[in-house]
Scaffold this active site. Structure first.
Site, PDB file in Angstrom:
ATOM      1  N   ASN A  13      24.187  20.808  -6.246  1.00 33.16           N
ATOM      2  CA  ASN A  13      22.763  21.162  -6.273  1.00 33.16           C
ATOM      3  C   ASN A  13      22.550  22.086  -5.072  1.00 33.16           C
ATOM      4  O   ASN A  13      22.603  21.635  -3.931  1.00 33.16           O
ATOM      5  CB  ASN A  13      21.936  19.891  -6.164  1.00 33.16           C
ATOM      6  CG  ASN A  13      20.444  20.066  -6.334  1.00 33.16           C
ATOM      7  OD1 ASN A  13      19.686  19.148  -6.053  1.00 33.16           O
ATOM      8  ND2 ASN A  13      19.987  21.209  -6.809  1.00 33.16           N
ATOM      9  N   ASN A  66      10.863  25.292  -5.847  1.00 26.87           N
ATOM     10  CA  ASN A  66      11.745  25.471  -6.993  1.00 26.87           C
ATOM     11  C   ASN A  66      12.075  26.947  -7.184  1.00 26.87           C
ATOM     12  O   ASN A  66      11.425  27.828  -6.614  1.00 26.87           O
ATOM     13  CB  ASN A  66      11.095  24.913  -8.263  1.00 26.87           C
ATOM     14  CG  ASN A  66      11.206  23.408  -8.356  1.00 26.87           C
ATOM     15  OD1 ASN A  66      12.084  22.797  -7.754  1.00 26.87           O
ATOM     16  ND2 ASN A  66      10.308  22.798  -9.114  1.00 26.87           N
ATOM     17  N   CYS A  75      12.889  16.410  -2.562  1.00 26.71           N
ATOM     18  CA  CYS A  75      14.229  16.759  -3.031  1.00 26.71           C
ATOM     19  C   CYS A  75      15.218  15.980  -2.188  1.00 26.71           C
ATOM     20  O   CYS A  75      15.405  16.276  -1.007  1.00 26.71           O
ATOM     21  CB  CYS A  75      14.497  18.257  -2.933  1.00 26.71           C
ATOM     22  SG  CYS A  75      16.181  18.689  -3.441  1.00 26.71           S
ATOM     23  N   GLY A  76      15.848  14.974  -2.781  1.00 25.23           N
ATOM     24  CA  GLY A  76      16.770  14.110  -2.044  1.00 25.23           C
ATOM     25  C   GLY A  76      18.041  14.811  -1.615  1.00 25.23           C
ATOM     26  O   GLY A  76      18.490  14.675  -0.471  1.00 25.23           O
ATOM     27  N   ASN A  77      18.656  15.574  -2.516  1.00 20.64           N
ATOM     28  CA  ASN A  77      19.858  16.322  -2.139  1.00 20.64           C
ATOM     29  C   ASN A  77      19.532  17.336  -1.051  1.00 20.64           C
ATOM     30  O   ASN A  77      20.314  17.557  -0.126  1.00 20.64           O
ATOM     31  CB  ASN A  77      20.440  17.050  -3.355  1.00 20.64           C
ATOM     32  CG  ASN A  77      21.176  16.116  -4.288  1.00 20.64           C
ATOM     33  OD1 ASN A  77      21.798  15.156  -3.849  1.00 20.64           O
ATOM     34  ND2 ASN A  77      21.110  16.390  -5.579  1.00 20.64           N
ATOM     35  N   ASN A 159       7.950  12.923  -6.194  1.00 24.28           N
ATOM     36  CA  ASN A 159       7.824  13.877  -7.300  1.00 24.28           C
ATOM     37  C   ASN A 159       7.967  13.085  -8.596  1.00 24.28           C
ATOM     38  O   ASN A 159       8.578  12.016  -8.626  1.00 24.28           O
ATOM     39  CB  ASN A 159       8.869  15.004  -7.196  1.00 24.28           C
ATOM     40  CG  ASN A 159      10.293  14.485  -7.050  1.00 24.28           C
ATOM     41  OD1 ASN A 159      10.532  13.282  -6.920  1.00 24.28           O
ATOM     42  ND2 ASN A 159      11.255  15.377  -7.060  1.00 24.28           N
ATOM     43  N   ARG A 211      12.353  19.937 -13.297  1.00 27.60           N
ATOM     44  CA  ARG A 211      11.171  20.743 -13.624  1.00 27.60           C
ATOM     45  C   ARG A 211      11.215  22.047 -12.833  1.00 27.60           C
ATOM     46  O   ARG A 211      11.644  22.083 -11.676  1.00 27.60           O
ATOM     47  CB  ARG A 211       9.885  19.968 -13.319  1.00 27.60           C
ATOM     48  CG  ARG A 211       9.698  19.624 -11.863  1.00 27.60           C
ATOM     49  CD  ARG A 211       8.339  18.991 -11.584  1.00 27.60           C
ATOM     50  NE  ARG A 211       8.224  18.655 -10.168  1.00 27.60           N
ATOM     51  CZ  ARG A 211       7.102  18.313  -9.573  1.00 27.60           C
ATOM     52  NH1 ARG A 211       5.977  18.250 -10.260  1.00 27.60           N
ATOM     53  NH2 ARG A 211       7.077  18.022  -8.289  1.00 27.60           N
ATOM     54  N   CYS A 219      20.872  15.531  -8.639  1.00 23.83           N
ATOM     55  CA  CYS A 219      19.462  15.396  -8.259  1.00 23.83           C
ATOM     56  C   CYS A 219      19.307  14.071  -7.534  1.00 23.83           C
ATOM     57  O   CYS A 219      19.416  13.007  -8.153  1.00 23.83           O
ATOM     58  CB  CYS A 219      18.562  15.456  -9.490  1.00 23.83           C
ATOM     59  SG  CYS A 219      16.798  15.214  -9.126  1.00 23.83           S
ATOM     60  N   GLY A 220      19.099  14.134  -6.218  1.00 21.96           N
ATOM     61  CA  GLY A 220      19.015  12.922  -5.418  1.00 21.96           C
ATOM     62  C   GLY A 220      17.827  12.047  -5.766  1.00 21.96           C
ATOM     63  O   GLY A 220      17.960  10.835  -5.958  1.00 21.96           O
TER      64      GLY A 220
END
Length: 276
Positions: A13, A66, A75-77, A159, A211, A219-220
């Site tokens: 990612n 995004n 956004c975890g990652n 999110n 999204r 996706c974390g």
């Protein structure tokens, strides 16, 4: 004007990371979309911006955009890459870093093995907090898309997330169904859509349609959402390994009212400059 940036990724990612502590940069949605293009720009899933803190008790403010230029709250990652970036660039020498986002606060911890653990927000299941259109909070909802009717869980990890349990992630229609559910009318701010295959109570496979983007290698926050939904549906344990196309994350959750802990790698790819 030349702007310094770093290219990083968390399990594939990938991100363009900007230091807005020592630089003063503003990118319009059109510029973000241009630089996100993998043929004519740098190419990335999301743009991460490091800003000075708005709260004296915090170390930084963390902004996420995004590839379509829209700003999101989590956004975890990216958070793992954020932690590695601020240490690597000498913006912070702490092992435990506190940051704010547009939707909450996070604790980032650089572990001895080089992995980074992120204390994610407390999951929100109340429909209006996701946001999701429903009369009451339920463990499973029925969503009707143009192509089929599915059962899903809904949760906010800072999110909005929709989680669908499938027999096989290899056969899941992530691109088509994921896109339909992501922009479903019951998610007024759109949603990330996770397709979860439960291998055991401690191990799942996951693919995520993000999204404002498309399917990503990892996706974390999606991994956290899947584990939380699986736990609430009494299918998963408190500690789960999540296998994504780009690699594995470790997720731990004690249950309702508690934050989610995620642990995994962050990789620096290269540094560069862009002209704006």
């Amino acid at each position: 004007m030349l702007v310094n940036f770093s290219k990083m990724h968390g399990l594939g990612n990938d991100f363009l990371v900007l230091d807005n502590v020592t630089q003063n940069v503003f990118l319009s949605p059109e510029q973000i979309t241009k630089f996100a293009n993998r043929n004519f720009g740098v190419g990335f899933d999301q743009l991460l911006v490091v800003e000075p803190p708005y709260d004296p008790d915090l170390d930084f403010h963390y902004r996420i955009y995004n590839a379509d230029g829209s700003e999101v709250g989590q956004c975890g990652n990216g958070a793992r890459c954020f932690a590695k970036f601020v240490r690597m660039k000498g913006l912070c020498n702490k092992h435990k870093i506190k940051v704010s986002t547009s939707t909450g606060k996070m604790n980032l911890h650089i572990e001895r093995d080089g992995n980074i653990s992120v204390t994610m927000p407390v999951p929100q299941f109340e429909p209006k907090k996701i946001p999701f259109t429903a009369q009451k909070t339920e463990g499973t909802y029925i969503l009707r898309s143009e192509s089929e009717t599915v059962l899903c869980g809904a949760v906010s990890m800072g999110n909005p997330h929709c989680v669908v349990t499938v027999d096989s992630v290899a056969e899941a229609d992530v691109e088509s169904l994921g896109k339909e559910l992501s922009v479903h009318e019951r998610f007024p701010e759109d949603a990330n859509v996770g397709f979860m295959e439960i291998v055991s109570p401690n191990y799942i496979k996951l693919r995520v349609y993000e999204r404002g983007a498309a399917e990503t290698l990892a996706c974390g926050s999606g991994a956290c959402a899947a584990v939380v939904i699986g736990y609430m549906q009494k299918k998963l344990a408190k500690q789960v390994t999540v296998e994504l196309p780009g690699g594995k994350l470790r997720i731990f959750w004690q249950g309702p009212g508690h934050p989610v802990k995620m642990s995994g790698p962050a990789t620096h790819v290269f540094d560069g400059q862009i002209s704006i």
